[in-house]
Design an enzyme around this catalytic site. Structure first.
Site, PDB file in Angstrom:
ATOM      1  N   HIS A 203      -1.407  22.482  33.196  1.00 20.50           N
ATOM      2  CA  HIS A 203      -0.948  21.171  32.715  1.00 20.50           C
ATOM      3  C   HIS A 203       0.461  20.865  33.227  1.00 20.50           C
ATOM      4  O   HIS A 203       0.724  19.778  33.724  1.00 20.50           O
ATOM      5  CB  HIS A 203      -0.951  21.142  31.185  1.00 20.50           C
ATOM      6  CG  HIS A 203      -2.316  21.046  30.607  1.00 20.50           C
ATOM      7  ND1 HIS A 203      -2.709  20.017  29.783  1.00 20.50           N
ATOM      8  CD2 HIS A 203      -3.396  21.845  30.731  1.00 20.50           C
ATOM      9  CE1 HIS A 203      -3.963  20.193  29.430  1.00 20.50           C
ATOM     10  NE2 HIS A 203      -4.409  21.298  29.982  1.00 20.50           N
TER      11      HIS A 203
ATOM     12  N   HIS B  64       0.757  -9.328  -2.679  1.00 22.98           N
ATOM     13  CA  HIS B  64      -0.630  -8.889  -2.851  1.00 22.98           C
ATOM     14  C   HIS B  64      -0.944  -8.869  -4.332  1.00 22.98           C
ATOM     15  O   HIS B  64      -0.315  -8.113  -5.084  1.00 22.98           O
ATOM     16  CB  HIS B  64      -0.732  -7.479  -2.245  1.00 22.98           C
ATOM     17  CG  HIS B  64      -2.091  -6.901  -2.224  1.00 22.98           C
ATOM     18  ND1 HIS B  64      -2.567  -6.080  -3.219  1.00 22.98           N
ATOM     19  CD2 HIS B  64      -3.093  -7.016  -1.316  1.00 22.98           C
ATOM     20  CE1 HIS B  64      -3.804  -5.701  -2.917  1.00 22.98           C
ATOM     21  NE2 HIS B  64      -4.136  -6.247  -1.766  1.00 22.98           N
TER      22      HIS B  64
ATOM     23  N   GLU C  58       0.842  -1.203   0.000  1.00 24.63           N
ATOM     24  CA  GLU C  58       0.000   0.000   0.000  1.00 24.63           C
ATOM     25  C   GLU C  58       0.878   1.255   0.000  1.00 24.63           C
ATOM     26  O   GLU C  58       0.611   2.225  -0.725  1.00 24.63           O
ATOM     27  CB  GLU C  58      -0.915   0.004   1.228  1.00 24.63           C
ATOM     28  CG  GLU C  58      -1.784   1.253   1.367  1.00 24.63           C
ATOM     29  CD  GLU C  58      -2.989   1.281   0.436  1.00 24.63           C
ATOM     30  OE1 GLU C  58      -3.701   0.267   0.357  1.00 24.63           O
ATOM     31  OE2 GLU C  58      -3.193   2.307  -0.218  1.00 24.63           O
TER      32      GLU C  58
ATOM     33  N   THR D 267     -11.754   0.605   1.011  1.00 21.81           N
ATOM     34  CA  THR D 267     -10.879   1.122  -0.038  1.00 21.81           C
ATOM     35  C   THR D 267     -10.977   2.635  -0.214  1.00 21.81           C
ATOM     36  O   THR D 267     -10.015   3.286  -0.587  1.00 21.81           O
ATOM     37  CB  THR D 267     -11.257   0.421  -1.357  1.00 21.81           C
ATOM     38  OG1 THR D 267     -11.240  -0.980  -1.108  1.00 21.81           O
ATOM     39  CG2 THR D 267     -10.319   0.763  -2.487  1.00 21.81           C
TER      40      THR D 267
ATOM     41  N   ARG E 236      -5.025 -15.346   1.782  1.00 26.94           N
ATOM     42  CA  ARG E 236      -6.077 -14.466   2.276  1.00 26.94           C
ATOM     43  C   ARG E 236      -6.883 -13.964   1.093  1.00 26.94           C
ATOM     44  O   ARG E 236      -6.326 -13.566   0.069  1.00 26.94           O
ATOM     45  CB  ARG E 236      -5.466 -13.268   2.997  1.00 26.94           C
ATOM     46  CG  ARG E 236      -6.543 -12.339   3.558  1.00 26.94           C
ATOM     47  CD  ARG E 236      -6.247 -10.875   3.311  1.00 26.94           C
ATOM     48  NE  ARG E 236      -6.179 -10.525   1.904  1.00 26.94           N
ATOM     49  CZ  ARG E 236      -5.967  -9.289   1.467  1.00 26.94           C
ATOM     50  NH1 ARG E 236      -5.765  -8.312   2.309  1.00 26.94           N
ATOM     51  NH2 ARG E 236      -5.918  -9.031   0.171  1.00 26.94           N
TER      52      ARG E 236
ATOM     53  N   HIS F 235      -8.804   2.848   4.766  1.00 28.34           N
ATOM     54  CA  HIS F 235      -8.260   4.100   4.235  1.00 28.34           C
ATOM     55  C   HIS F 235      -8.698   5.258   5.131  1.00 28.34           C
ATOM     56  O   HIS F 235      -9.667   5.160   5.877  1.00 28.34           O
ATOM     57  CB  HIS F 235      -8.649   4.270   2.759  1.00 28.34           C
ATOM     58  CG  HIS F 235      -7.701   3.508   1.884  1.00 28.34           C
ATOM     59  ND1 HIS F 235      -6.637   4.091   1.269  1.00 28.34           N
ATOM     60  CD2 HIS F 235      -7.636   2.179   1.598  1.00 28.34           C
ATOM     61  CE1 HIS F 235      -5.939   3.162   0.618  1.00 28.34           C
ATOM     62  NE2 HIS F 235      -6.528   1.986   0.796  1.00 28.34           N
TER      63      HIS F 235
HETATM   64  C1  HCA Z   1      -6.416  -0.937  -3.663  1.00 28.02           C
HETATM   65  C2  HCA Z   1      -6.435  -2.262  -2.993  1.00 28.02           C
HETATM   66  C3  HCA Z   1      -6.541  -2.255  -1.519  1.00 28.02           C
HETATM   67  C4  HCA Z   1      -6.569  -3.716  -1.117  1.00 28.02           C
HETATM   68  C5  HCA Z   1      -6.866  -4.022   0.287  1.00 28.02           C
HETATM   69  C6  HCA Z   1      -6.854  -5.485   0.614  1.00 28.02           C
HETATM   70  C7  HCA Z   1      -7.824  -1.540  -1.030  1.00 28.02           C
HETATM   71  O1  HCA Z   1      -5.332  -0.384  -3.861  1.00 28.02           O
HETATM   72  O2  HCA Z   1      -7.480  -0.471  -4.038  1.00 28.02           O
HETATM   73  O3  HCA Z   1      -6.209  -6.249  -0.089  1.00 28.02           O
HETATM   74  O4  HCA Z   1      -7.505  -5.862   1.595  1.00 28.02           O
HETATM   75  O5  HCA Z   1      -7.725  -0.529  -0.378  1.00 28.02           O
HETATM   76  O6  HCA Z   1      -8.888  -2.034  -1.347  1.00 28.02           O
HETATM   77  O7  HCA Z   1      -5.435  -1.591  -0.946  1.00 28.02           O
HETATM   78 CU    CU Z   2      -5.783   0.075   0.235  1.00 28.02          CU
END
Ligand code: HCA
Ligand code: CU
Length: 380
Positions: free
Chosen positions: A290, A72, A13, A166, A132, A195
């Site tokens: 404080h 990934h 990421e 996401t 996963r 996110h």
């Molecule tokens: C993206 C993919 C991801 C994947 C998350 C995951 C997201 O870049 O869009 O594999 O669980 O945010 O969905 O980072």
């Molecule tokens: Cu992501």
């Protein structure tokens, strides 16, 4: 929420952050630091992305780090084969499940998605590799479709299912509800990915853990697409408050600052002043009320202990808000001894000057010094 594991995605990421460019040496440095820190998993960019990405993934697998190495990829047989061939411990596969992503990104029906997901999961497992399955954009997906998809991959032998916000739309309450429901539907582990578009990424991760999630995705300083994901430091700050023994036993917290500085340097950003734990002002105390209490007992205004993280508390003594306890303490640090009455008098002087212009630390120190010189007891 006592126990959880971290899937550290600075090298996946995080590579999606606007400024990120990692050469091989840098990736190895970051992966090694994260493994030493104690994260359970390190997630790497897809080997399908580019030839160098693939070579780097293979190189990191060969380091023999303590952390498990994941890559990934998209949920397809082609990607899965390349991923397994790199020598990773586990493969994270992902596919978008919301209507908007299905319509505008990959054009697959839920039936097609399910069929491929089962095939991919079973094949990766047959190779003796952890797998996963995650649904991109989980929070804008149809909940009934989503749950039956997760149930199908769970039955197919998946090690973890992943919930991904996401677009950063989810709230803690929504996260709790979805993960709580999912907890009753699958028997495998539950990974979560949040996110931070609306600054809920740490709160959402926490809510997910409360609801029974087992794994949280993080990146150093939260770097990722747009404004990023749950930051490693922020998650640990949140979690140490309720599970201090677990967090302290698992992670070398005193190394956090070093890792953040490393990544900040690599991607050419500053650590934000208000970053949890390592931010410039994260343990600075200013108002007289404080400072007085902090000097008497730090827990009055600190739920995190800076010494757990190898960083220092800072008590301001150079402003119009400064109180006499801070001035007395500063005098002590300078090796000067003053009475309470003198400290009060000196503080009035400092406040008066700080009302006129900002006082630098050096200015205040010399005011303290000359005051103490003037007021030295005659008989010493
Ligand atoms: C993206 C993919 C991801 C994947 C998350 C995951 C997201 O870049 O869009 O594999 O669980 O945010 O969905 O980072
Ligand atoms: Cu992501």
């Amino acid at each position: 929420t006592g126990r959880f594991q971290i899937i550290e995605s600075t090298l996946r990421e995080g590579e999606q952050f606007a400024n990120a460019f990692y050469d091989t040496e840098t990736k190895i440095k970051i992966a090694t630091a994260l493994s030493d820190f104690g994260v359970e998993y390190i997630e790497l960019t897809s080997p399908v992305a580019s030839p160098q990405s693939r070579a780097d993934c293979e190189a990191i697998c060969k380091l023999g780090l303590k952390a498990k190495i994941l890559t990934h990829v998209r949920c397809t047989m082609e990607d899965a084969k390349v991923a397994v061939a790199t020598g990773v411990d586990g493969v994270d596969v992902v596919i978008g499940t919301s209507q908007i992503l299905r319509d505008h990104s990959h054009h697959k029906s839920m039936a097609e998605i399910t069929e491929t997901a089962i095939e991919v999961v079973k094949w990766i497992k047959s190779q003796g590799v952890e797998v996963r399955f995650s649904s991109e954009d989980s929070f804008r997906s149809n909940i009934v479709d989503l749950l039956s998809l997760y149930q199908a991959v769970d039955k197919a032998g998946c090690d973890r299912v992943g919930v991904a916000d996401t677009v950063g739309v989810a709230t803690p309450r929504q996260v709790y509800k979805l993960v709580r429901t999912l907890r009753d539907v699958v028997s495998c582990d539950i990974e979560t990915h949040f996110h931070n578009d609306t600054m809920c990424a740490v709160a959402n991760a926490h809510a997910a853990l409360e609801a029974g999630a087992t794994h949280v995705d993080t990146s150093v300083l939260g770097i990722g697409e747009r404004n990023g994901i749950t930051p490693l430091g922020g998650l640990l700050a949140r979690m140490i408050v309720e599970s201090p023994d677990y967090v302290k036993s698992r992670y070398k917290l005193a190394k956090l600052k070093e890792i953040e500085d490393l990544v900040a340097d690599v991607v050419q950003v500053n650590v934000p002043f208000n970053n949890p734990i390592t931010g410039y002002s994260a343990f600075s105390h200013k108002a007289g009320i404080h400072s007085k209490a902090i000097l008497a007992k730090p827990e009055t205004y600190e739920i995190l202990n800076p010494s757990d993280w190898g960083v220092k508390r800072w008590i301001h003594f150079s402003s119009r808000l400064t109180g006499w306890n801070a001035i007395k303490s500063r005098a002590g640090q300078l090796g000067l001894i003053i009475t309470d009455e003198q400290a009060k008098q000196l503080t009035q002087k400092i406040k008066a000057m700080a009302d006129v212009r900002p006082l630098a630390i050096d200015d205040t120190d010399s005011i303290i010094r000359s005051f103490c010189l003037e007021h030295q007891p005659e008989d010493q």
